[in-house]
Design an enzyme around this catalytic site. Structure first.
Site, mmCIF file in Angstrom:
data_model
loop_
_atom_site.group_PDB
_atom_site.id
_atom_site.type_symbol
_atom_site.label_atom_id
_atom_site.label_comp_id
_atom_site.label_asym_id
_atom_site.label_seq_id
_atom_site.Cartn_x
_atom_site.Cartn_y
_atom_site.Cartn_z
ATOM 1 N N HIS A 1 1.156 -1.303 0.184
ATOM 2 C CA HIS A 1 -0.056 -0.174 0.236
ATOM 3 C C HIS A 1 0.601 1.216 0.102
ATOM 4 O O HIS A 1 0.475 2.202 0.658
ATOM 5 C CB HIS A 1 -1.367 -0.237 1.518
ATOM 6 N N HIS B 1 -1.556 4.778 9.894
ATOM 7 C CA HIS B 1 0.143 4.939 10.001
ATOM 8 C C HIS B 1 0.424 6.032 10.668
ATOM 9 O O HIS B 1 0.565 7.437 10.327
ATOM 10 C CB HIS B 1 0.602 5.468 8.322
ATOM 11 N N HIS C 1 10.178 -4.105 4.048
ATOM 12 C CA HIS C 1 10.363 -2.525 3.873
ATOM 13 C C HIS C 1 11.384 -2.179 4.712
ATOM 14 O O HIS C 1 10.435 -2.754 5.863
ATOM 15 C CB HIS C 1 9.456 -1.706 2.526
ATOM 16 N N GLU D 1 4.014 -5.735 8.241
ATOM 17 C CA GLU D 1 2.211 -5.510 7.620
ATOM 18 C C GLU D 1 1.748 -6.914 7.546
ATOM 19 O O GLU D 1 1.168 -6.657 7.153
ATOM 20 C CB GLU D 1 2.491 -4.370 6.581
HETATM 21 C C1 DHB Z 1 6.624 3.177 2.122
HETATM 22 C C2 DHB Z 1 5.565 2.017 2.420
HETATM 23 C C3 DHB Z 1 4.432 1.483 3.675
HETATM 24 O O1 DHB Z 1 3.664 0.900 3.404
HETATM 25 C C4 DHB Z 1 4.185 3.133 3.874
HETATM 26 O O2 DHB Z 1 3.290 2.754 4.927
HETATM 27 C C5 DHB Z 1 4.858 3.929 3.670
HETATM 28 C C6 DHB Z 1 6.054 4.711 2.962
HETATM 29 C C7 DHB Z 1 7.766 3.603 1.017
HETATM 30 O O3 DHB Z 1 7.913 2.763 0.883
HETATM 31 O O4 DHB Z 1 7.831 5.090 1.373
HETATM 32 FE FE FE Z 2 2.049 0.627 5.181
#
Ligand code: DHB
Ligand code: FE
Length: 281
Positions: A12, A60, A194, A241
């Site tokens: 997302h 978030h 990530h 996540e």
């Molecule tokens: C990014 C990815 C995410 O899942 C998020 O919630 C906020 C930022 C990103 O890759 O920038």
């Molecule tokens: Fe996220």
């Protein structure tokens, strides 16, 4: 009777929403990200349109902050507006809720011993609106109502993968006892690997991510037993996540079949993963 026939999972990444909103989806950087969603958009248009989506996502620090941290929360309101994450609310439609299904889910899940928080007033962030944009495209109104199901994966301690899978199983029982004839989809969002901060910022683990995608298909349930520390070590701090995908997987019953799968690096700081699963249970 309502039923859950399909589940969808997707990253997302907020920059995906910005790329769509600013007309950049065709640019070289973004084209391969969006190409992996074309199959799903066609399928939804031709055969797979849901009557309702239960959209599992995380907030978030947009609607919730350290003052209130629900582990599992269900949006039971009539509508949910996109919130302002710093650049103004996204120019996407207001999400229409399904209060009757949401209250039914709350009742069944709570009596099934899952302590859901019930929320009437809720603004939704990229965790919920970006998957809607990816699956439905740029539209004047979202094509179906959505029940938001928010999961805390932002503040320690998040729920275990096993608890998430079990919540999905309970959700399947709950939907099956809703009297209206509805085709309900469960979407799990977030991930894949990530990490947005610290010395390991930018961490991507394509091998681990693809193994995770492999194991969502079929009848094995080993994913539910991955401990938090493995997500952290192997997929970065935000890889946790992915426990939200396990709610979707648990809701599909014993066995699944893969209809479509997509994986691409990079999109912003994140490995983008996407899968469409059919319940074969
Ligand atoms: C990014 C990815 C995410 O899942 C998020 O919630 C906020 C930022 C990103 O890759 O920038
Ligand atoms: Fe996220």
């Amino acid at each position: 009777m309502a039923r859950i026939t399909h589940g969808i999972a997707s990253s997302h990444v907020p920059a995906i929403g910005a790329a769509m909103d600013l007309g950049k989806a065709g640019e070289d950087y973004w084209q391969p990200v969006f190409a992996g969603y074309e199959w799903t958009r066609r399928w939804i248009r031709d055969a797979g349109k849901p009557d309702v989506v239960i959209l599992v996502y995380n907030d978030h620090a947009s609607a919730f902050d350290m003052n209130i941290i629900p582990t599992f929360a269900i949006g039971a309101g009539e509508k949910f507006a996109p919130c302002d994450e710093g650049w103004g609310p996204r120019p996407v439609p207001v999400v229409q809720g399904h209060p009757d299904l949401a209250w039914h889910l709350a009742q069944c899940l709570i009596l099934d011993e899952f302590d859901m928080t019930i929320i009437s007033a809720l603004e939704v962030d990229h965790g919920l609106t970006v998957p809607l944009s990816l699956m439905f495209g740029k539209v004047d109104a979202w094509p179906c109502p959505v029940v938001p199901l928010a999961v805390n994966v932002v503040t320690y301690p998040p729920p275990s993968g096993n608890r998430c899978w079990a919540l999905g199983e309970a959700m399947r029982r709950a939907v099956t006892s809703f009297p209206d004839n509805l085709n309900v989809q469960v979407w799990g969002t977030g991930g894949m690997s990530h990490q947005l901060q610290g010395p390991r910022a930018g961490l991507i683990n394509a091998e681990w991510d693809n193994r995770f995608l492999d194991r969502l298909v079929g009848d094995a349930d080993e994913l539910r037993h991955i401990p938090h520390i493995e997500y952290l070590r192997e997929t970065g701090s935000e890889g946790i996540e992915m426990v939200m995908w396990l709610i979707m997987r648990g809701a599909l019953g014993k066995k699944t079949r893969c209809l479509h799968r997509h994986y691409h690096v990079p999109a912003s700081n994140t490995a983008v993963g996407h899968i469409v699963l059919e319940s074969v249970a």
